[in-house]
Write a protein that holds these residues in place. Structure first.
Motif, mmCIF file in Angstrom:
data_model
loop_
_atom_site.group_PDB
_atom_site.id
_atom_site.type_symbol
_atom_site.label_atom_id
_atom_site.label_comp_id
_atom_site.label_asym_id
_atom_site.label_seq_id
_atom_site.Cartn_x
_atom_site.Cartn_y
_atom_site.Cartn_z
ATOM 1 N N GLN A 134 -10.102 6.272 0.636
ATOM 2 C CA GLN A 134 -9.115 5.209 0.827
ATOM 3 C C GLN A 134 -9.335 4.507 2.176
ATOM 4 O O GLN A 134 -9.849 5.094 3.118
ATOM 5 C CB GLN A 134 -7.693 5.790 0.833
ATOM 6 C CG GLN A 134 -7.346 6.676 -0.337
ATOM 7 C CD GLN A 134 -6.843 5.899 -1.516
ATOM 8 O OE1 GLN A 134 -7.491 4.954 -1.956
ATOM 9 N NE2 GLN A 134 -5.690 6.273 -2.029
ATOM 10 N N SER A 135 -8.880 3.258 2.234
ATOM 11 C CA SER A 135 -8.832 2.492 3.490
ATOM 12 C C SER A 135 -10.187 2.405 4.192
ATOM 13 O O SER A 135 -10.258 2.473 5.406
ATOM 14 C CB SER A 135 -7.808 3.093 4.453
ATOM 15 O OG SER A 135 -6.561 3.242 3.848
ATOM 16 N N ASP A 168 -3.902 6.309 8.295
ATOM 17 C CA ASP A 168 -4.596 5.089 8.753
ATOM 18 C C ASP A 168 -4.178 4.744 10.178
ATOM 19 O O ASP A 168 -5.005 4.488 11.059
ATOM 20 C CB ASP A 168 -4.223 3.866 7.882
ATOM 21 C CG ASP A 168 -4.792 3.957 6.486
ATOM 22 O OD1 ASP A 168 -4.171 3.348 5.576
ATOM 23 O OD2 ASP A 168 -5.821 4.617 6.289
ATOM 24 N N LYS A 180 -8.310 -2.859 4.753
ATOM 25 C CA LYS A 180 -6.897 -3.049 5.119
ATOM 26 C C LYS A 180 -6.795 -3.560 6.548
ATOM 27 O O LYS A 180 -7.446 -3.028 7.434
ATOM 28 C CB LYS A 180 -6.190 -1.701 4.965
ATOM 29 C CG LYS A 180 -4.784 -1.660 5.493
ATOM 30 C CD LYS A 180 -4.217 -0.244 5.508
ATOM 31 C CE LYS A 180 -4.103 0.359 4.147
ATOM 32 N NZ LYS A 180 -3.187 1.511 4.158
ATOM 33 N N ASP A 188 0.827 -1.201 0.000
ATOM 34 C CA ASP A 188 0.000 0.000 0.000
ATOM 35 C C ASP A 188 0.866 1.258 0.000
ATOM 36 O O ASP A 188 0.400 2.338 0.302
ATOM 37 C CB ASP A 188 -0.981 -0.003 1.175
ATOM 38 C CG ASP A 188 -0.277 -0.145 2.514
ATOM 39 O OD1 ASP A 188 -0.977 -0.127 3.539
ATOM 40 O OD2 ASP A 188 0.962 -0.283 2.520
ATOM 41 N N ALA A 235 -10.719 -0.004 7.398
ATOM 42 C CA ALA A 235 -9.391 -0.437 7.864
ATOM 43 C C ALA A 235 -9.455 -0.805 9.346
ATOM 44 O O ALA A 235 -10.061 -0.101 10.132
ATOM 45 C CB ALA A 235 -8.377 0.684 7.659
ATOM 46 N N LEU A 284 -1.049 5.808 4.733
ATOM 47 C CA LEU A 284 -0.820 4.798 5.767
ATOM 48 C C LEU A 284 -0.589 5.452 7.126
ATOM 49 O O LEU A 284 -1.083 4.972 8.148
ATOM 50 C CB LEU A 284 0.372 3.902 5.396
ATOM 51 C CG LEU A 284 0.697 2.800 6.406
ATOM 52 C CD1 LEU A 284 -0.482 1.855 6.606
ATOM 53 C CD2 LEU A 284 1.924 2.015 5.974
ATOM 54 N N SER A 328 -10.095 6.169 5.762
ATOM 55 C CA SER A 328 -9.881 5.331 6.961
ATOM 56 C C SER A 328 -11.131 5.240 7.829
ATOM 57 O O SER A 328 -11.041 5.194 9.050
ATOM 58 C CB SER A 328 -8.731 5.871 7.810
ATOM 59 O OG SER A 328 -7.629 6.205 7.027
ATOM 60 N N TYR A 368 -7.389 0.087 -0.881
ATOM 61 C CA TYR A 368 -7.135 -0.390 0.489
ATOM 62 C C TYR A 368 -8.425 -0.684 1.255
ATOM 63 O O TYR A 368 -8.479 -0.552 2.459
ATOM 64 C CB TYR A 368 -6.301 0.607 1.289
ATOM 65 C CG TYR A 368 -5.182 1.256 0.520
ATOM 66 C CD1 TYR A 368 -5.038 2.636 0.500
ATOM 67 C CD2 TYR A 368 -4.280 0.498 -0.204
ATOM 68 C CE1 TYR A 368 -4.020 3.231 -0.217
ATOM 69 C CE2 TYR A 368 -3.263 1.087 -0.930
ATOM 70 C CZ TYR A 368 -3.142 2.457 -0.928
ATOM 71 O OH TYR A 368 -2.146 3.058 -1.640
#
Lengths: 483, 622
Positions: free
Chosen positions: B418-419, B129, B442, B116, B422, B126, B385, B439
């Protein structure tokens, strides 16, 4: 190392001995050769450590993991070459060395260490058996002449090294045969004299000249020595015996260990015909004062003479069987050791100080008086424990109290300095006050081990070669210190 | 030094020592046993303060992250640059497998890059996240000293890392190949100097903490590192030596005689290290540092940071190799009037607008009292996230257990950022009507996720992409139902989640070690690369090309009765959660369609399962 987990699979195998009953009937070596498969498993126990502590444990810097691996893979000739690259006389160390390498062995942290000495002995014996060990005569001569005074292991190692790079070497020995303490101090049952002769023959064929029965300073003039040689190496050993200055020490039957052992060795060798009663333990109550290796040899020898009984005194306290916290791995463990000679019959007593010898009207010893002692850590000396006097009957007392230093008449005649401890003084190049006189072995270090003597001889030969030629290709060990 | 490369006792010893003196120990990349999160009876803590997130994502779950003071993203390692690690199957004993959330005896491969992180923006994602997963924790990025690390550090600082670690070449796990140990990376001195200068010159230095490691051994090393700009200092070889390591260099052979770098139970008994030993060593380092500080005229370490003018090159060196070396650039101190040379402020992680806070407000009662609740929200692609903070709050209260299944049912309408989902934990059920970005799911930690076409849509779901790349990366547990096609690297490094999807791109199920994946449509090329565990079922409704598979570690088999039950169960779930047309169709013609499934079975996994079954039987016999 051979096998990655060999140390988990195989247990340590020690050298086996012929039974006590049988072996004390003669003076022969009594070790039993291990089987080939046993040797293989012993070599497999080596872990080929990333930091091989055995290298620095060994005063010679022997390349131990390398020859272990070769033995495991049955490459004996290569193993022999590796062994000889650092040790001139593995047949001596393989029998007599206390093995500081094994004390430093990493496997020794969790298990009994690798049987390095056993493997070393087997490699060199195999070498002799297969005729792999032959004289190496140097092709070119340098024309330089070197005198080596003293034919113990230090002198012999230096002689071999210096001869190998083309110098003319003459070894002077005041005794009638070569070897020094190897021959006269160590009994046959620890080292048969044929083993020494076997190696000396090769040294002679390599071109080294040996002159026995010559004592430099007595029947060879100093100025003749200095005139005829470009360099001189003093390797005369540490021979002044420590005495026990107490009442009665001149009674008949109170003798020095070295005199006792030398006489016995010469008798076994046939050099002398008669076994004098003065130096015989047969049928006697024997007391050996001194709990070291020499004392142990006296015990073994006395048993073979047929002593009635033997008692052994040691000044220090009985060591424990486990390492002290102040004495961790990888240093030499100061623990209780029981030698093959102890097993042959002795009563050992620790913390004992002898106060006086008591004789009969004719001046023969009949008993001695001791007192118990304790080491005072603050005052740093032994103090007597009150009311602990004891009398011991004895017919023969052997003093095995160690050696204090080299005889000083030769160094004084040569005008080389002695240091505070009485040893021949030298710089880090093994060189004395005089540029062309070097020194190696016990006379430089104080009383020590055979393995140290060989190391001394090797290192000194490098410096002598460099002094004479400007540079040297002789090998040195790469140590910054030793354990 | 993960647990796995060193023994449990050695690893915990380091943790206890550091926790006693206010330092921080590192979990390494192998996850951590949950029972270490609580203090022992005697007050000692064996918890690793810093928890690592490495490319294998082993053990990275919401609960794991919630128990960290610092979360470290391992971008590189001094001794293994650009390489992953590999723990061979036989070394993965049951306890290691448990901690890494994997199956015993299945080999564990850490892939070379983080899948990722393909750009600095990905790294920023990340970091975001992880900050959501535990907002009290500092986020640490580990870089390796090399030419250009300054530029990278600047990027990482802008990406909102709280701590930047510059690792020198000298350290490193004993399990690296020798070529990497000796010939990769550069000394930490160069890396720290470059990073410090770059960050200061770009006015970024004040927001980050600069950490340094790589065979630091003495107070002098610490002093030099500090004067060059570092304010935190890492040690690993030295404290291990203080615990008994004798540098056997046999760590990779599992024969460490002092019980440190081995999993062999016999050898582990020989471990004699104690926290006191390490604390003693650290005391000496600190003492030496104090002496140097007094010499230089510094009263505190803070005063020392970045004061490189106190360092000078040795004069009078005559050696021909060293004579011409000029150290000026390393010792250069950027002229700064008001610009700080050290960390003086926190990063602004911009968490205020995170959707989770809105959800939390409404879900608080549900979470605290375990009351089943359904909530609905709008979602847009700047909502990233989503679910991470929620999961953190649930983990803090309930640990690994989470909430009972489907306690909190969340429905989102729109395009998720994104994510999405997660670290989602047990008890969460999150559904998106619309689509999601990269993602998705995740490090899924037990929750149920689904993404489905909007109710009013008319297009064929199984022919359209509905979620992005790298879905379910490092998923550990839970379920995911995807009503459409997913992008590349679907379920990469999945260790245990179940997923149903209607088509995927390239590199499907890469490096998978566990879980079950059901694919109801096309697959891309290179399917099953590095797959050492888990099972995949593929529906052959069209031309089936064997060339799409990477056959190195997998076999293709026909399904058996057990498989039939699993697949039909998954299909029923998929229909129930997403109203999937294709699931409905296959179920209605199950008798005929069930023969259209093929099973992807990793070779190692098969052997491992047989071995476990054998062990179970042996246990029963006993």
């Amino acid at each position: 190392m051979g096998k990655i987990k060999g140390f988990k699979e195989y247990k340590r195998i020690d050298e086996k001995y012929i039974s006590v009953r049988k072996r004390i009937k003669n003076y022969k070596e009594f070790t039993i050769n291990p089987k080939k498969s046993e040797l293989n498993s012993q070599a497999a126990r080596c872990m080929d450590c990333g930091v091989p502590f055995c290298h620095s444990g060994c005063p010679l810097g022997n390349l131990i993991p390398d020859f272990n691996d070769l033995v495991y893979n049955n490459k004996w000739k290569e193993a022999l070459d590796i062994l000889h690259s650092t040790n001139n006389f593995p047949e001596f160390t393989g029998r007599l060395c206390p093995a500081p390498c094994e004390a430093a062995c990493v496997l020794g942290i969790i298990n009994p260490p690798v049987s390095i000495e056993l493997i070393e002995k087997q490699i060199v014996e195999r070498g002799f058996k297969e005729n792999w060990i032959i004289p190496k005569v140097p092709k070119n001569k340098t024309g330089k002449r070197i005198a080596v005074v003293g034919s113990g292991p230090a002198g012999l190692a230096a002689a071999q090294q210096l001869n190998s790079v083309g110098h003319n070497v003459t070894v002077y020995e005041r005794d009638s045969k070569i070897g020094g303490l190897l021959r006269y101090g160590i009994p046959d049952f620890k080292l048969e004299k044929s083993i020494i002769d076997r190696r000396v023959d090769i040294l002679m064929e390599e071109g080294i000249e040996f002159k026995c029965n010559i004592e430099v300073g007595k029947n060879l003039e100093i100025k003749d020595l200095e005139k005829s040689f470009d360099a001189i190496l003093l390797s005369t050993g540490s021979t002044i015996k420590r005495d026990l200055d107490i009442p009665g020490n001149n009674l008949t039957g109170v003798i020095q260990a070295m005199d006792f052992l030398t006489h016995s060795n010469k008798y076994v060798d046939g050099e002398i015909e008669k076994h004098y009663d003065k130096y015989s333990a047969k049928g006697k109550n024997v007391i050996v004062i001194g709990g070291g290796d020499t004392g142990s040899d006296c015990i073994g020898t006395s048993n073979r003479h047929g002593a009635k009984n033997i008692t052994n005194f040691e000044l220090a306290a009985k060591p424990s069987s486990e390492r002290d916290l102040n004495n961790p791995w990888p240093y030499w463990p100061f623990t209780l050791k029981t030698t093959s000679s102890h097993e042959e019959g002795v009563e050992r007593k620790w913390s004992v100080l002898t106060k006086k010898f008591i004789g009969d009207k004719s001046g023969n010893i009949i008993c001695l008086e001791t007192v118990n002692v304790e080491f005072d850590n603050e005052k740093k000396r032994f103090i007597e424990i009150p009311d602990s006097h004891k009398n011991w009957d004895c017919d023969l007392v052997i003093l095995a109290l160690g050696f204090t230093g080299p005889e000083n008449n030769l160094p004084i005649k040569l005008d080389v300095k002695l240091d505070k401890r009485g040893n021949i003084s030298s710089n880090s190049n093994y060189q004395t006050k005089k540029n062309n006189i070097f020194t190696a072995g016990d006379c430089r270090r104080g009383q020590s081990l055979i393995v140290w003597a060989i190391s001394e001889g090797r290192e000194a030969s490098y410096h002598i070669d460099k002094y004479l030629m400007g540079s040297s290709n002789l090998p040195r060990k790469n140590s910054f210190g030793d354990l | 030094m993960s647990y796995g490369s060193i023994s449990k006792a050695a690893h915990e010893n380091l943790a206890m020592a550091m926790n006693r003196i206010g330092g921080k120990s590192n979990s390494g990349e192998g996850g951590e046993d949950f029972n270490r999160f609580q203090k022992d009876e005697n007050g000692d803590s064996r918890n690793s303060s810093i928890k690592q997130v490495a490319s294998g994502r082993f053990g990275v779950s919401s609960h794991y992250l919630s128990n960290a003071d610092e979360i470290q993203i391992k971008m590189a390692q001094g001794a293994k640059p650009g390489e992953g690690g590999q723990l061979p199957g036989p070394k993965v004993n049951p306890s290691i497998a448990k901690v890494r959330n994997s199956t015993p005896y299945v080999g564990l491969i850490s892939p070379p890059p983080h899948h990722d992180i393909y750009s600095i923006e990905d790294l920023a994602q990340l970091i975001f996240d992880l900050k959501n997963a535990n907002r009290e924790a500092k986020i640490n990025v580990k870089l390796v000293s090399e030419v250009g690390v300054g530029t990278i550090a600047a990027g990482v600082a802008k990406a909102k890392a709280d701590v930047i670690l510059i690792s020198g070449y000298d350290g490193g796990t004993g399990a690296s190949p020798l070529t990497s140990l000796r010939h990769a990376g550069l000394p930490w001195e160069l890396g720290i100097a470059e990073a410090q200068q770059t960050l200061v010159l770009n006015n970024l230095r004040s927001r980050v903490v600069l950490e340094c490691d790589g065979q630091l051994k003495t107070g002098r090393d610490v002093a030099i590192a500090c004067l060059l700009g570092a304010e935190e200092f890492g040690f690993s070889t030295a404290p291990l030596v203080a615990s008994g390591c004798i540098m056997m260099r046999a760590c990779h052979l599992n024969i460490c005689p002092v019980g440190i770098a081995t999993q062999d139970p016999e050898l582990r008994k020989n471990f004699k290290g104690k926290p006191e030993h390490i604390i003693n060593f650290m005391y000496f380092v600190a003492q030496e540092l104090r002496e140097i500080m007094a010499n230089l005229g510094f009263r505190s370490v803070e005063e020392m940071i970045g004061q490189s003018q106190k360092l000078q090159a040795k004069k009078g060196i005559e050696d021909y190799k060293v004579k011409g070396i000029n150290l000026d650039k390393i010792l250069y101190k950027p002229i700064s009037n008001n610009i700080s040379l050290r960390n003086t402020e926190k990063q602004n992680h911009n968490l205020k607008k995170v959707l989770d806070f809105k959800i939390l407000k409404e879900a608080k009662l549900s979470i605290n009292k375990k009351i089943k609740t359904s909530l609905e929200f709008k979602i847009k692609n700047t909502d990233r996230s989503v679910g991470a903070i929620l999961s953190n709050e649930i983990s803090k209260l309930y640990g690994e257990k989470g909430l009972p299944k489907e306690t909190l049912n969340l429905t989102f309408n729109g395009s998720a950022g994104q994510s999405f989902g997660a670290f989602a934990v047990k008890g969460l059920k999150m559904t998106v009507f619309g689509n999601t970005n990269d993602y998705f799911g995740k490090s899924l930690s037990g929750g149920i996720l689904s993404v489905r076409v909007p109710k009013s849509s008319t297009f064929e779901s199984s022919l359209n992409i509905i979620t992005g790349n790298v879905a379910l990366y490092g998923a550990i547990n839970g379920e995911a139902y995807i009503n459409g096609i997913a992008g590349e690297r679907f379920c990469v490094r999945n260790s245990g989640a179940k997923a149903v999807v209607e088509g995927i791109g390239d590199h499907g199920c890469e490096y998978m070690t566990g879980g079950i994946v059901l694919i109801l449509g096309k697959i891309g090329r290179n399917f099953g690369a590095g797959m050492s565990g888990g099972i995949s079922y593929i529906y052959r409704n069209q031309e089936f090309l064997k060339t799409k598979f990477n056959m190195e570690m997998i076999d293709l088999e026909n399904i058996n009765d057990q498989d039939e039950d699993i697949i039909s169960g998954l299909l029923e779930n998929h229909f129930s959660y997403t109203n999937s047309k294709i699931a409905k169709m296959v179920l209605s013609k199950w008798g005929k369609e069930k023969s259209n499934f093929i099973k992807v079975m990793p070779k190692e996994y098969k052997i491992a399962l047989e071995k476990i079954a054998e062990e179970k039987i042996n246990q029963l016999i006993k």
